[in-house]
Design an enzyme around this catalytic site. Structure first.
Site, mmCIF file in Angstrom:
data_model
loop_
_atom_site.group_PDB
_atom_site.id
_atom_site.type_symbol
_atom_site.label_atom_id
_atom_site.label_comp_id
_atom_site.label_asym_id
_atom_site.label_seq_id
_atom_site.Cartn_x
_atom_site.Cartn_y
_atom_site.Cartn_z
ATOM 1 N N GLN A 291 -0.010 70.587 2.452
ATOM 2 C CA GLN A 291 0.135 69.248 1.880
ATOM 3 C C GLN A 291 -1.242 68.688 1.545
ATOM 4 O OE1 GLN A 291 0.919 65.540 4.045
ATOM 5 N NE2 GLN A 291 2.762 65.291 2.811
ATOM 6 N N CYS B 34 2.112 58.314 3.551
ATOM 7 C CA CYS B 34 1.388 57.912 4.759
ATOM 8 C C CYS B 34 1.216 56.388 4.818
ATOM 9 C CB CYS B 34 0.015 58.598 4.790
ATOM 10 S SG CYS B 34 -0.852 58.272 6.309
ATOM 11 N N GLY C 13 10.425 65.212 11.503
ATOM 12 C CA GLY C 13 9.098 64.944 12.042
ATOM 13 C C GLY C 13 9.152 64.808 13.550
#
Ligand SMILES: Cc1cc2nc3c(=O)[nH]c(=O)nc-3n(C[C@H](O)[C@H](O)[C@H](O)COP(=O)(O)O)c2cc1C
Length: 429
Positions: A123, A154, A281
């Site tokens: 990424q 993010c 996650g």
């Protein structure tokens, strides 16, 4: 670390897997070769329909993604996850494009893969399209990955205050520019590019629908939606209905992300949203076996891993050994990195504060092995933490953005000047 297996070999194996996973042969294959479950049939009370997902030349037989997590998804953790659920996509933590272009040793370490990793997935994160393009060029020219994901999700203040991560899709010129350049570079090597996005900055400034469309127009192979805004950070619950909206709007596969804590959540998300796959996650922090549970659940099998503390200990030991390899034999760095993982592995087990403290004070693999030897191996996995939320859970105190960011959807000359005008790496500016 060397290159993973040849992608062609992987595809052949994946095609066999596709037949196995889809015995009725009714996978909804889109005309462009992408595949996603037909949304109508995957909804509500119907059983979840899961088909392999194609990302350019790569097929992900079980469409479950280890979501990139900074400080967590380096190759030792990815290897553990992939061993439990061997047919998913395991993404490395974000690499700052600028650090890669500058050949920062830490960034280069994060770009390494274990030989066992089937699909090498990186990424990239950046704000300046020219720099992200240069990073992609390095990835392509040096054959560093089989798949590139772009971070537009993010929410961390130090990232968003520079216009990066989840702040970036608000500026459609930058968003489109980054994707366009990276897709162009990666297409030379037939490397699929995907984008990871959030719902928006807040509910007054939602970006996901437009971002999804731009990603599709510019050639992304898929998008992942973490269905929270930047302001929501990790608080509350990911709003899966937004994932369903994006699935309806796009032709490329959409991976749903947010609050999958167990295999049943994964099935539920697919049923509710019609998403092509799920990204995990926090749910796998200290529980790499979640990928086995989800693989079984997607295959209609209710086998689940319920490790005893003895079995968890063996995972901890192996994780420590792999980290030592990752840090080129530096055991101290390995066991320091391991600390957060140990806290997650032991979550809910009644092992006592002094045991946890002793793990936090380990300085070598032998120290870790000694502490493992003191654990009670027969202890069963604590019911109260099984498939329950873990990791970060709070809302943002405040969203930090560059000055005047929300005033328009395009960057002004002044904004570009402030954001990256003086970057010596940016030869094109
Ligand atoms: C510790 C941590 C680090 C993360 N680092 C990244 C990252 O590097 N890149 C990224 O796109 N998302 C990152 N995320 C977000 C996750 O990939 C994921 O989108 C988010 O945690 C929501 O999924 P979950 O509810 O399954 O945890 C991070 C999340 C956490 C908790």
């Amino acid at each position: 670390m060397t290159k993973a297996k040849d992608v062609e070999t992987v595809i052949t194996a994946h095609d066999r897997e596709r037949e196995r996973l889809d015995p009725r042969g009714d996978m909804a294959a889109a005309a462009d070769g992408s595949s996603r479950p037909a949304s109508e049939s995957a909804r509500s009370s119907e059983p979840a329909t899961i088909a392999p997902v194609r990302l350019g030349p790569i097929t992900v037989p079980t469409p479950v993604v280890l979501s990139p997590m900074a400080g967590v998804t380096n190759w030792p953790f990815r290897v553990l996850c992939e061993e439990y659920g061997p047919d998913g996509l395991y993404v490395a933590e974000m690499i700052t494009a600028r650090a890669l272009v500058a050949r920062n040793p830490k960034a280069l370490r994060l770009c390494r893969f274990a030989p066992s990793e089937k699909i090498r997935s990186l990424q990239l994160y950046g704000v300046n399209p020219a720099i992200v393009e240069q990073a992609a060029r390095i990835v392509v020219d040096e054959d560093m990955a089989d798949h590139v994901d772009l971070n537009f999700g993010c929410p961390v203040p130090k990232v968003t205050r520079r216009g990066g991560g989840s702040a970036l899709p608000w500026k459609t010129d930058l968003f489109r520019g980054i994707i366009q350049r990276v897709v162009r570079v990666c297409s030379e090597a037939d490397i699929p590019v995907t984008a990871k996005i959030r719902v928006g900055i807040d509910h007054e400034h939602e970006t996901f629908m437009e971002a999804g469309r731009i990603a599709q127009e510019e050639g992304c192979a898929a998008v992942t939606l973490h269905a929270r805004t930047t302001a929501e950070y990790y608080g509350g619950h990911s709003d899966w209905s937004r994932i369903g909206e994006l699935v309806e709007a796009l032709d490329i596969p959409v991976f749903g992300n947010g609050d999958i804590w167990g295999a049943d959540d994964a099935l539920e998300m697919v049923r509710e949203t019609g998403c092509a796959g799920v990204a995990i996650g926090r749910g796998c922090q200290g529980r790499p076996w979640l990928f086995s549970d989800i693989k079984h659940a997607f295959a209609g099998d209710d086998t689940r891993v319920n490790p005893t503390l003895g079995e968890v200990s063996r995972v901890i030991e192996r994780h420590a050994e792999l980290l030592a390899e990752f840090y080129d034999g530096d055991e101290r760095m390995a066991v320091h990195d391991l600390r957060k993982h140990v806290a997650w592995y032991l979550k809910g087990f009644p092992v006592g504060g002094s045991t946890r403290k002793a793990f936090m004070e380990c300085e070598s693999l032998d120290d870790v092995r000694r502490e493992i030897g003191r654990l009670e191996p027969a202890m069963t996995f604590p019911e109260r933490v099984k498939d329950k939320p873990r990791g970060r859970v709070r809302f943002a105190k405040k969203v930090h953005l560059p000055y005047g960011w929300l005033e328009s959807r395009q960057t002004t000359h002044e904004q570009r000047e402030t954001l990256f005008g003086d970057d010596p790496m940016d030869a094109s500016y």
